[in-house]
Design a protein around this motif. Structure first.
Motif, PDB file in Angstrom:
ATOM      1  N   LYS A   9       0.225  -1.291   0.113  1.00  0.00           N
ATOM      2  CA  LYS A   9      -0.009  -0.131   0.148  1.00  0.00           C
ATOM      3  C   LYS A   9       1.143   1.638  -0.176  1.00  0.00           C
ATOM      4  CE  LYS A   9      -3.958  -1.945   2.709  1.00  0.00           C
ATOM      5  NZ  LYS A   9      -4.624  -2.025   3.527  1.00  0.00           N
ATOM      6  N   ARG A  10       1.943   0.780   0.790  1.00  0.00           N
ATOM      7  CA  ARG A  10       2.922   2.343   0.768  1.00  0.00           C
ATOM      8  C   ARG A  10       3.101   2.922  -0.701  1.00  0.00           C
ATOM      9  NH1 ARG A  10       5.423  -0.366   5.852  1.00  0.00           N
ATOM     10  NH2 ARG A  10       4.519   0.385   7.314  1.00  0.00           N
ATOM     11  N   GLN A  12       2.811   2.148  -2.871  1.00  0.00           N
ATOM     12  CA  GLN A  12       1.356   3.349  -4.481  1.00  0.00           C
ATOM     13  C   GLN A  12       1.241   5.257  -3.944  1.00  0.00           C
ATOM     14  OE1 GLN A  12      -0.058   1.165  -6.318  1.00  0.00           O
ATOM     15  NE2 GLN A  12       0.596  -0.638  -5.342  1.00  0.00           N
ATOM     16  N   THR A  13       1.516   5.448  -2.359  1.00  0.00           N
ATOM     17  CA  THR A  13       1.752   6.881  -2.370  1.00  0.00           C
ATOM     18  C   THR A  13       3.218   7.042  -2.080  1.00  0.00           C
ATOM     19  OG1 THR A  13       1.110   6.315   0.048  1.00  0.00           O
ATOM     20  CG2 THR A  13      -0.900   6.616  -1.901  1.00  0.00           C
ATOM     21  N   ALA A  14       4.193   6.586  -2.089  1.00  0.00           N
ATOM     22  CA  ALA A  14       5.332   6.572  -1.853  1.00  0.00           C
ATOM     23  C   ALA A  14       6.021   7.535  -2.692  1.00  0.00           C
ATOM     24  CB  ALA A  14       6.248   5.503  -0.981  1.00  0.00           C
ATOM     25  N   HIS A  15       6.270   8.494  -1.869  1.00  0.00           N
ATOM     26  CA  HIS A  15       7.736  10.097  -3.302  1.00  0.00           C
ATOM     27  C   HIS A  15       9.171   9.051  -2.483  1.00  0.00           C
ATOM     28  CE1 HIS A  15       4.088  12.339  -3.248  1.00  0.00           C
ATOM     29  NE2 HIS A  15       3.956  12.404  -1.381  1.00  0.00           N
ATOM     30  N   HIS A  16       9.589   9.504  -3.576  1.00  0.00           N
ATOM     31  CA  HIS A  16      11.176   8.988  -3.688  1.00  0.00           C
ATOM     32  C   HIS A  16      11.738   9.509  -3.852  1.00  0.00           C
ATOM     33  CE1 HIS A  16      10.024  10.177  -7.921  1.00  0.00           C
ATOM     34  NE2 HIS A  16      11.447  10.048  -7.440  1.00  0.00           N
ATOM     35  N   SER A  18      11.741   7.477  -0.221  1.00  0.00           N
ATOM     36  CA  SER A  18      11.577   7.055   1.149  1.00  0.00           C
ATOM     37  C   SER A  18      11.612   5.655   0.850  1.00  0.00           C
ATOM     38  CB  SER A  18      10.053   7.536   0.906  1.00  0.00           C
ATOM     39  OG  SER A  18       9.270   6.438  -0.360  1.00  0.00           O
ATOM     40  N   VAL A  20      10.094   1.662   2.488  1.00  0.00           N
ATOM     41  CA  VAL A  20       8.730   1.379   2.608  1.00  0.00           C
ATOM     42  C   VAL A  20       8.931   0.281   3.264  1.00  0.00           C
ATOM     43  CG1 VAL A  20       7.416   2.440   0.397  1.00  0.00           C
ATOM     44  CG2 VAL A  20       9.176   0.032   0.774  1.00  0.00           C
TER      45      VAL A  20
END
Length: 305
Positions: A9-10, A12-16, A18, A20
């Motif tokens: 799930k992370r 899908q929305t993680a900014h790189h 970063s 997870v």
């Protein structure tokens, strides 16, 4: 599986860049291996580790997350508060005390480890020497299984149990030792007792053996060492329990520092003995004694070993 799903799930929305998913910290790894429903409290003195531990427990056992406590006392370190230092010095020395006056002697050589089981100078009400030997050996077997895990002892371990003539008793001891070591995660093999009462154990060493120095500099001898003074009260208490079974009046002679520790405060150590055994122990400070020297005497003045 929950951690895997949370990571997906992370993603899908993680900014790189970063993170997870990360490797578990040491505390969480230990909890993963040993945590179960019997845990009633986990005390952590580091705030960051406390938060990490609480978060991890929230993932694997949400109903138990509340047992994690942040220890913040400035007066006593965590290990002192919960008597861990005392347990370390009691458990990692050459001599390991056990209930009812019995004890182990653990020796390390280049080729193997040797563990000697001793019944101690204790009175017993068992009907025969054989029953006494079985009783002490069973206590020792449980402690030996614990010591092997505590110290992570590996290689060849030879245990010299107290001799037993009865074959059924030897088998009972062997089966009990196997049962006590059944939850040991290190690979091990236990051979049946020899005719001399020796049991050989081979145990895989997965990391360097835990060797903690428990002996301290001898205040009476610059070149000598003595066992940790903190252990002496436990040894005296074990002796009191054993001696009071056969004696109504006992006199303890000890160094003034030790005598003061046993008699001062409320309730004092001596008072606790009286509450437990309903017998009073007279304590006499002796200036001539060395720091860790003590002797018990009966009402006639004869020394009680």
């Amino acid at each position: 599986m929950d951690r895997w799903s949370a990571m997906c799930k992370r993603l899908q929305t993680a900014h790189h860049p970063s993170k997870v998913l990360g490797e578990l910290n040491k505390a969480s790894s230990i909890l993963r291996d040993v945590f179960n429903d019997t845990f009633t409290g986990i005390h952590v003195d580091d705030e960051e580790l406390y938060l990490q531990t609480k978060d991890y427990l929230q993932e694997i056992a949400p109903d138990k997350a509340s047992i994690v406590k942040h220890y913040q006392s400035k007066e006593l370190p965590l290990f002192e508060k919960y008597h861990i230092e005392r347990q370390i010095k009691t458990s990692f020395g050459r001599t390991v005390s056990m209930p009812k006056g019995a004890y182990l002697i653990i020796e390390h050589t280049e080729a193997l480890h040797v563990i000697d089981v001793n019944s101690g100078n204790r009175s017993n009400k068992a009907q025969s020497q054989e029953e006494t030997a079985l009783e002490v050996n069973m206590i020792a077997a449980a402690e030996i299984a614990r010591q092997l895990r505590l110290r992570d002892m590996g290689g060849i371990i030879v245990v010299d149990f107290i001799d037993m003539q009865n074959a059924d008793n030897r088998k009972q001891l062997y089966d009990f030792l196997k049962e006590e070591m059944s939850d040991d995660k290190a690979k091990h093999k236990i051979l049946p007792p020899s005719k001399f009462g020796l049991i050989q154990i081979t145990r895989q060493r997965v990391r360097p053996e835990v060797a903690i120095k428990t002996r301290e500099e001898n205040p009476n001898n610059e070149n000598g060492e003595i066992e940790a003074p903190i252990v002496i009260i436990d040894k005296i208490t074990d002796n009191v329990e054993r001696i009071l079974k056969d004696h109504n009046k006992v006199v303890l002679n000890a160094h003034p520092f030790v005598a003061a520790y046993l008699t001062k405060g409320f309730p004092s150590v001596r008072m606790k003995w009286f509450i437990e055994h309903k017998k009073w122990v007279k304590i006499i400070p002796r200036d001539a004694y060395t720091y860790l020297e003590y002797h018990f005497f009966d009402k006639e003045g004869n020394e009680v070993k």
